[in-house]
Write an enzyme that holds these catalytic residues in place. Sequence first.
Site, PDB file in Angstrom:
ATOM      1  N   HIS A   1      46.688  39.853  49.726  1.00  0.00           N
ATOM      2  CA  HIS A   1      46.093  38.946  48.724  1.00  0.00           C
ATOM      3  C   HIS A   1      45.422  37.753  49.420  1.00  0.00           C
ATOM      4  O   HIS A   1      45.722  36.591  49.132  1.00  0.00           O
ATOM      5  CB  HIS A   1      47.133  38.476  47.698  1.00  0.00           C
ATOM      6  CG  HIS A   1      46.502  38.042  46.402  1.00  0.00           C
ATOM      7  ND1 HIS A   1      47.076  38.234  45.175  1.00  0.00           N
ATOM      8  CD2 HIS A   1      45.315  37.419  46.145  1.00  0.00           C
ATOM      9  CE1 HIS A   1      46.298  37.737  44.225  1.00  0.00           C
ATOM     10  NE2 HIS A   1      45.220  37.236  44.794  1.00  0.00           N
TER      11      HIS A   1
ATOM     12  N   ARG B   1      43.078  42.231  40.421  1.00  0.00           N
ATOM     13  CA  ARG B   1      44.515  42.071  40.179  1.00  0.00           C
ATOM     14  C   ARG B   1      45.170  43.441  40.215  1.00  0.00           C
ATOM     15  O   ARG B   1      44.600  44.425  39.695  1.00  0.00           O
ATOM     16  CB  ARG B   1      44.780  41.431  38.811  1.00  0.00           C
ATOM     17  CG  ARG B   1      44.612  39.917  38.758  1.00  0.00           C
ATOM     18  CD  ARG B   1      45.694  39.161  39.546  1.00  0.00           C
ATOM     19  NE  ARG B   1      45.526  37.733  39.479  1.00  0.00           N
ATOM     20  CZ  ARG B   1      44.846  36.982  40.361  1.00  0.00           C
ATOM     21  NH1 ARG B   1      44.268  37.555  41.396  1.00  0.00           N
ATOM     22  NH2 ARG B   1      44.778  35.676  40.217  1.00  0.00           N
TER      23      ARG B   1
ATOM     24  N   GLU C   1      53.728  41.970  44.314  1.00  0.00           N
ATOM     25  CA  GLU C   1      53.347  41.278  45.561  1.00  0.00           C
ATOM     26  C   GLU C   1      54.493  40.402  46.013  1.00  0.00           C
ATOM     27  O   GLU C   1      55.097  39.722  45.173  1.00  0.00           O
ATOM     28  CB  GLU C   1      52.081  40.441  45.322  1.00  0.00           C
ATOM     29  CG  GLU C   1      50.883  41.322  45.020  1.00  0.00           C
ATOM     30  CD  GLU C   1      49.588  40.535  44.792  1.00  0.00           C
ATOM     31  OE1 GLU C   1      49.589  39.323  45.067  1.00  0.00           O
ATOM     32  OE2 GLU C   1      48.619  41.124  44.336  1.00  0.00           O
TER      33      GLU C   1
HETATM   34  P1  NAD Z   1      34.743  35.447  36.235  1.00  0.00           P
HETATM   35  O1  NAD Z   1      35.325  34.960  34.956  1.00  0.00           O
HETATM   36  O2  NAD Z   1      33.637  34.709  36.883  1.00  0.00           O
HETATM   37  O3  NAD Z   1      34.246  36.965  36.058  1.00  0.00           O
HETATM   38  C1  NAD Z   1      34.977  37.974  35.403  1.00  0.00           C
HETATM   39  C2  NAD Z   1      33.966  38.874  34.702  1.00  0.00           C
HETATM   40  O4  NAD Z   1      34.625  40.038  34.216  1.00  0.00           O
HETATM   41  C3  NAD Z   1      33.312  38.189  33.496  1.00  0.00           C
HETATM   42  O5  NAD Z   1      31.905  38.343  33.599  1.00  0.00           O
HETATM   43  C4  NAD Z   1      33.870  38.960  32.304  1.00  0.00           C
HETATM   44  O6  NAD Z   1      32.964  39.013  31.230  1.00  0.00           O
HETATM   45  C5  NAD Z   1      34.066  40.322  32.935  1.00  0.00           C
HETATM   46  N1  NAD Z   1      34.970  41.217  32.211  1.00  0.00           N
HETATM   47  C6  NAD Z   1      36.141  40.935  31.615  1.00  0.00           C
HETATM   48  N2  NAD Z   1      36.667  42.055  31.094  1.00  0.00           N
HETATM   49  C7  NAD Z   1      35.813  43.064  31.383  1.00  0.00           C
HETATM   50  C8  NAD Z   1      35.811  44.451  31.131  1.00  0.00           C
HETATM   51  N3  NAD Z   1      36.796  45.039  30.440  1.00  0.00           N
HETATM   52  N4  NAD Z   1      34.770  45.182  31.611  1.00  0.00           N
HETATM   53  C9  NAD Z   1      33.760  44.608  32.290  1.00  0.00           C
HETATM   54  N5  NAD Z   1      33.709  43.288  32.536  1.00  0.00           N
HETATM   55  C10 NAD Z   1      34.723  42.542  32.099  1.00  0.00           C
HETATM   56  O7  NAD Z   1      35.995  35.579  37.222  1.00  0.00           O
HETATM   57  P2  NAD Z   1      35.925  35.790  38.816  1.00  0.00           P
HETATM   58  O8  NAD Z   1      35.997  34.479  39.504  1.00  0.00           O
HETATM   59  O9  NAD Z   1      34.829  36.731  39.133  1.00  0.00           O
HETATM   60  O10 NAD Z   1      37.335  36.497  39.063  1.00  0.00           O
HETATM   61  C11 NAD Z   1      37.631  37.747  38.451  1.00  0.00           C
HETATM   62  C12 NAD Z   1      39.092  38.075  38.688  1.00  0.00           C
HETATM   63  O11 NAD Z   1      39.287  38.354  40.069  1.00  0.00           O
HETATM   64  C13 NAD Z   1      40.019  36.900  38.374  1.00  0.00           C
HETATM   65  O12 NAD Z   1      40.441  36.933  37.032  1.00  0.00           O
HETATM   66  C14 NAD Z   1      41.156  37.093  39.343  1.00  0.00           C
HETATM   67  O13 NAD Z   1      42.197  37.819  38.727  1.00  0.00           O
HETATM   68  C15 NAD Z   1      40.571  37.916  40.481  1.00  0.00           C
HETATM   69  N6  NAD Z   1      40.407  37.134  41.738  1.00  0.00           N
HETATM   70  C16 NAD Z   1      41.025  37.584  42.868  1.00  0.00           C
HETATM   71  C17 NAD Z   1      40.885  36.873  44.055  1.00  0.00           C
HETATM   72  C18 NAD Z   1      41.558  37.341  45.326  1.00  0.00           C
HETATM   73  O14 NAD Z   1      41.959  36.523  46.130  1.00  0.00           O
HETATM   74  N7  NAD Z   1      41.665  38.630  45.563  1.00  0.00           N
HETATM   75  C19 NAD Z   1      40.116  35.693  44.084  1.00  0.00           C
HETATM   76  C20 NAD Z   1      39.473  35.273  42.923  1.00  0.00           C
HETATM   77  C21 NAD Z   1      39.615  36.020  41.751  1.00  0.00           C
END
Ligand code: NAD
Length: 309
Positions: free
Chosen positions: A275, A227, A256
């Site tokens: 994105h 993000r 965005e």
């Molecule tokens: P997820 O919940 O599977 O994984 C997120 C991980 O980050 C978890 O393991 C959590 O414990 C960890 N985490 C949270 N805070 C942390 C910190 N301060 N330090 C280290 N680890 C931390 O989620 P995901 O599906 O992997 O997605 C992650 C993020 O990516 C989403 O929240 C979303 O904002 C973004 N995303 C972007 C796209 C895109 O199109 N670019 C697509 C999917 C997700």
Amino acid sequence: MHGLERLCIHNSVDEKIPVEAFIEAFDDLDIPTELVGDDETYDETDAVASFTPRSEFLDAAWVHVIRAGYDEFDTDAYEAADVPLTNSTGIHGATVGEISVGYMLSLSRLLHLYRDYQNTHDWYTPTYDRPFTIAGERLCVVGLGTLGEGIARRADALGMDVVGVRRSDEPVPSVSAIYDPANLHEAIVDARFVALAIPHTPATENLISTAELETMRDDAYLINVARGPIVDEDALVTALKSGTIAGAALDVFETEPLPEKSSLWDMDEVIISPHKGSATNRYHRDIAAVVKENVQRFQSEEDLKNRVA
Ligand code: NAD
């Protein structure tokens, strides 16, 4: 508890996926699926799938965010109203993993530059020491959930040395060393690539700012597929202009679409994707599968998958 009688697809899903195809993906559901707009009202027999939040969703039985990031939804309000909120995490390992590897291959072997020069029919020759192989280079993945693991597995398969930042020290396949978030600087100091795969929360806002960019190697690249607000964008622009780091690949931004006046657009060593980290021709089916599983769980009074509030 009431059973579900209707799955409402809010028309905002069109931001990410074609609405008609998404609705078709629910053909085999045993409750009707309806496309709804902003004037719809809801009750405790409705489930809603949406891209954007709306306050009236709090009258429904359950709300599903079609994205993995749910930072725009007020989780406290859902908890107060006792309406479960679920998201679409768990499906982006391959899509975002592949685009991240694509960025690294381009930044190392200069595909982005060759394509730029192709536009002017220019037989471009980079300096001898600019191209490198990603094999043997260190990647630090910050956040080892679905996205982070997807990136780590693919990078490991290409021979990279993958380390990661994670709140638990439990081992993760393909990751040779895990650092606690408190030791972020130690984790990124030796990495040629730093990939961000964490949610946007108060704790992760501006996580990467001047101090972190200065800690990174001057030949390192930052990848943000998570993000925009996780990176202090002004600090990033300054670091790129001054050569504090070598370049970046960015799928997400503070604002965005990325404003036309942003200097990121014109930097040779910055790859910008709008994105589209998760954009593939089967995205609607992957999201529908999560929703269908939860309809079935809701109807049989089981815990919902990916519940975030
Ligand atoms: P997820 O919940 O599977 O994984 C997120 C991980 O980050 C978890 O393991 C959590 O414990 C960890 N985490 C949270 N805070 C942390 C910190 N301060 N330090 C280290 N680890 C931390 O989620 P995901 O599906 O992997 O997605 C992650 C993020 O990516 C989403 O929240 C979303 O904002 C973004 N995303 C972007 C796209 C895109 O199109 N670019 C697509 C999917 C997700």
